[in-house]
Scaffold this active site. Sequence first.
Site, PDB file in Angstrom:
ATOM      1  N   HIS A  37       0.756  -1.135  -0.017  1.00  0.00           N
ATOM      2  CA  HIS A  37      -0.098   0.112  -0.030  1.00  0.00           C
ATOM      3  C   HIS A  37       0.754   1.132  -0.027  1.00  0.00           C
ATOM      4  O   HIS A  37       0.499   2.242   0.404  1.00  0.00           O
ATOM      5  CB  HIS A  37      -1.037   0.119   1.099  1.00  0.00           C
ATOM      6  CG  HIS A  37      -2.007  -0.978   0.989  1.00  0.00           C
ATOM      7  ND1 HIS A  37      -3.429  -0.729   0.520  1.00  0.00           N
ATOM      8  CD2 HIS A  37      -2.264  -2.326   1.500  1.00  0.00           C
ATOM      9  CE1 HIS A  37      -4.023  -1.701   0.190  1.00  0.00           C
ATOM     10  NE2 HIS A  37      -3.467  -2.714   1.018  1.00  0.00           N
ATOM     11  N   GLY A 122      -3.786 -12.600  -5.104  1.00  0.00           N
ATOM     12  CA  GLY A 122      -2.795 -11.390  -4.790  1.00  0.00           C
ATOM     13  C   GLY A 122      -1.597 -11.538  -5.325  1.00  0.00           C
ATOM     14  O   GLY A 122      -0.595 -10.855  -4.958  1.00  0.00           O
ATOM     15  N   LEU A 123      -1.275 -12.468  -6.263  1.00  0.00           N
ATOM     16  CA  LEU A 123      -0.051 -12.666  -7.060  1.00  0.00           C
ATOM     17  C   LEU A 123      -0.069 -11.984  -8.362  1.00  0.00           C
ATOM     18  O   LEU A 123       0.869 -12.429  -9.298  1.00  0.00           O
ATOM     19  CB  LEU A 123       0.099 -14.154  -7.319  1.00  0.00           C
ATOM     20  CG  LEU A 123       0.160 -14.799  -5.731  1.00  0.00           C
ATOM     21  CD1 LEU A 123       0.378 -16.260  -5.704  1.00  0.00           C
ATOM     22  CD2 LEU A 123       1.056 -14.091  -4.753  1.00  0.00           C
ATOM     23  N   ASP A 170       2.593  -3.922  -9.994  1.00  0.00           N
ATOM     24  CA  ASP A 170       2.549  -5.143 -10.747  1.00  0.00           C
ATOM     25  C   ASP A 170       2.759  -5.069 -12.013  1.00  0.00           C
ATOM     26  O   ASP A 170       3.465  -5.932 -12.819  1.00  0.00           O
ATOM     27  CB  ASP A 170       0.850  -5.385 -10.811  1.00  0.00           C
ATOM     28  CG  ASP A 170       0.211  -5.561  -9.246  1.00  0.00           C
ATOM     29  OD1 ASP A 170       1.170  -5.261  -8.241  1.00  0.00           O
ATOM     30  OD2 ASP A 170      -0.847  -5.934  -8.976  1.00  0.00           O
TER      31      ASP A 170
HETATM   32  P1  ADP Z   1      -4.638 -10.928  -8.837  1.00  0.00           P
HETATM   33  O1  ADP Z   1      -4.175  -9.793 -10.117  1.00  0.00           O
HETATM   34  O2  ADP Z   1      -3.970 -10.654  -7.664  1.00  0.00           O
HETATM   35  O3  ADP Z   1      -4.644 -12.226  -9.507  1.00  0.00           O
HETATM   36  P2  ADP Z   1      -7.039  -9.358  -9.631  1.00  0.00           P
HETATM   37  O4  ADP Z   1      -8.430  -9.225  -9.050  1.00  0.00           O
HETATM   38  O5  ADP Z   1      -6.297  -8.031  -9.950  1.00  0.00           O
HETATM   39  O6  ADP Z   1      -5.963 -10.506  -8.663  1.00  0.00           O
HETATM   40  O7  ADP Z   1      -7.008  -9.975 -11.013  1.00  0.00           O
HETATM   41  C1  ADP Z   1      -7.795 -11.207 -11.306  1.00  0.00           C
HETATM   42  C2  ADP Z   1      -8.882 -11.138 -12.150  1.00  0.00           C
HETATM   43  O8  ADP Z   1      -8.007 -11.099 -13.453  1.00  0.00           O
HETATM   44  C3  ADP Z   1      -9.526 -12.403 -12.648  1.00  0.00           C
HETATM   45  O9  ADP Z   1     -10.726 -12.161 -11.748  1.00  0.00           O
HETATM   46  C4  ADP Z   1      -9.992 -12.549 -13.864  1.00  0.00           C
HETATM   47  O10 ADP Z   1     -10.999 -11.475 -14.289  1.00  0.00           O
HETATM   48  C5  ADP Z   1      -8.685 -11.768 -14.613  1.00  0.00           C
HETATM   49  N1  ADP Z   1      -7.781 -12.989 -14.904  1.00  0.00           N
HETATM   50  C6  ADP Z   1      -6.507 -12.891 -14.473  1.00  0.00           C
HETATM   51  N2  ADP Z   1      -5.803 -14.029 -15.169  1.00  0.00           N
HETATM   52  C7  ADP Z   1      -6.702 -14.536 -15.872  1.00  0.00           C
HETATM   53  C8  ADP Z   1      -6.719 -15.832 -16.906  1.00  0.00           C
HETATM   54  N3  ADP Z   1      -5.659 -16.447 -17.005  1.00  0.00           N
HETATM   55  N4  ADP Z   1      -7.796 -15.912 -17.754  1.00  0.00           N
HETATM   56  C9  ADP Z   1      -8.884 -15.069 -17.618  1.00  0.00           C
HETATM   57  N5  ADP Z   1      -9.015 -14.014 -16.581  1.00  0.00           N
HETATM   58  C10 ADP Z   1      -7.936 -13.784 -16.028  1.00  0.00           C
HETATM   59 MG    MG Z   2      -4.334  -7.702  -9.946  1.00  0.00          MG
END
Ligand code: ADP
Ligand code: MG
Length: 376
Positions: A37, A122-123, A170
Site C-alpha cells: 500500500h 494477490g499474485l 504489478d
Molecule cells: P490478482 O491480480 O492478484 O490475481 P485481481 O483481482 O487483480 O487479482 O485480478 C484477477 C482477475 O483477472 C480475475 O478475476 C480475472 O478476471 C482476470 N484474470 C487474470 N488471469 C486470468 C486468466 N488467465 N484468464 C482469465 N482471466 C484472468
Molecule cells: Mg491484480
Amino acid sequence: MSPVSKDSVLQQFQNTYGYQAAGVWSAPGRVNLIGEHTDYNSGLCLPVALEQRTLVAIALRDDQTVRIHSRQSDETYLGTVEEIGEDWAAYPTAVLWSLAREGMTVGGLDLVVDSSVPVGAGLSSSAALTCSVALAVNDLHGSIFTRDQLAAVCIRAENEGVGAPTGGMDQTVALFARPSTALLVDCCDGTVEHIPFRLREAGFELMVIDTGVKHSLADGQYGLRRTQCVDAATALGITTLREATAEQAETLSDPILRARARHVVTEINRTALAAELLRNKRFDKIGSLFDGSHASLRDDFEVSCAELDVAVTAARLGGAVGARMTGGGFGGSAIALIPAGESTSVAESIRGAFAARAWPPPHFLNVDPGGAAARL
Ligand code: ADP
Ligand code: MG
C-alpha cells in the site's frame, strides 16, 4: 489441467481457431517482498517476479473481430475492437482500448490465454494478463511503444478500462523484472533498481501461502484506504505521504488518518531498509522487517484478516524467520522467509492451524524469481 507451455498454448490456439498463431508471449505474476500500500503514495516497494506466468498465443486478423479464449475461464469471448468486454474479458480488451487511446491503430485479433499464476490470489494474475497482451500486440505492430509506455497502457487499462484500482507496482515488475533479482520500485518517478535475490545461495526459501479466501469488502476498502492516504497528506499540507516523516504523521489529529499515515511512512522506511539488507545479502535480518510490516498492515492500515493473521503466526511457529501478508489484503496470500529445508514444517504448521479452524487448506508456492514479459 496440463502444465502451461508454449506448445500447449499453440496447440490450444490451433484447436480453438483452426489455424496457427503468429507467436506466444508471456508475463510473470509477482509477489511483493515488502512495501505494501505504498505504490499509490509515491513510495517504495520491492516485488519479485514469479516463475509462474501467463502465456498468450495471438494472431492479428484482417477485420475488427476480437476473439479471446481463456483456459482458466474456459470460455471464448467474442466482440470487436471498439468494445471492452465483461468480467475477465475486460482485462485483455481494455488493453486494446488503452493501446488505441495512445494512438495505435489496433485491428481485430484472435487470442488464447493460459496461465500458471493463481488467479485472484494477490499474485497479480491481472497484470500478467494485461502485460502479456500489451507486449504481444505492440510487438506485432512494430514495437511502437517502449516498456515504460506499455506499463502506463496496462495501468490505465486496469484503472479506467476494467475499473480496478491498481497502483502500478504489478505492471512495472511484469515488464521490468530480471531473473534472480528483486525489483526496488520508486513509485515517485517509476525508477527501478535490480537487486540480486539469490535466496538459496544464502540458505533461505521464500514460500507463498495462498489462503484461498477473498473477502468481499476488499474492493471498497482499497479505494477507501487510497482516499484516507490522500486526506492524510492534504491535512499535512503535502502532496503525497512519501514526503511525510514519522514525526509528522504523529501530528495528525484524526486517529484513523494518523494510523494510516503511520503505516505508509514506516512501511516505506522498512522497504528502504530491506533493499539495503538485500544489497548486503543480509537475508537473515529481513525477517523482522516482514514481521513489522505485517503488524503495521494489521493494526495501523487494517487490511489483514483472520486467515492471513493465522497463516503468518503459524508460519513463524513452524520455523519461518519472518512472515507477512502480501498484496492488497482481506485475503489473498502471505509470504514466509524460511531457512532452507524447513518449508515442510512451516507448511505443516499452517495446514494444522487452518484445519483446527475448519478452514479449507491453503496452497503453497515456492518462489523462484522469474524474468519480465517476453516473446517465447
Ligand atoms: P490478482 O491480480 O492478484 O490475481 P485481481 O483481482 O487483480 O487479482 O485480478 C484477477 C482477475 O483477472 C480475475 O478475476 C480475472 O478476471 C482476470 N484474470 C487474470 N488471469 C486470468 C486468466 N488467465 N484468464 C482469465 N482471466 C484472468
Ligand atoms: Mg491484480
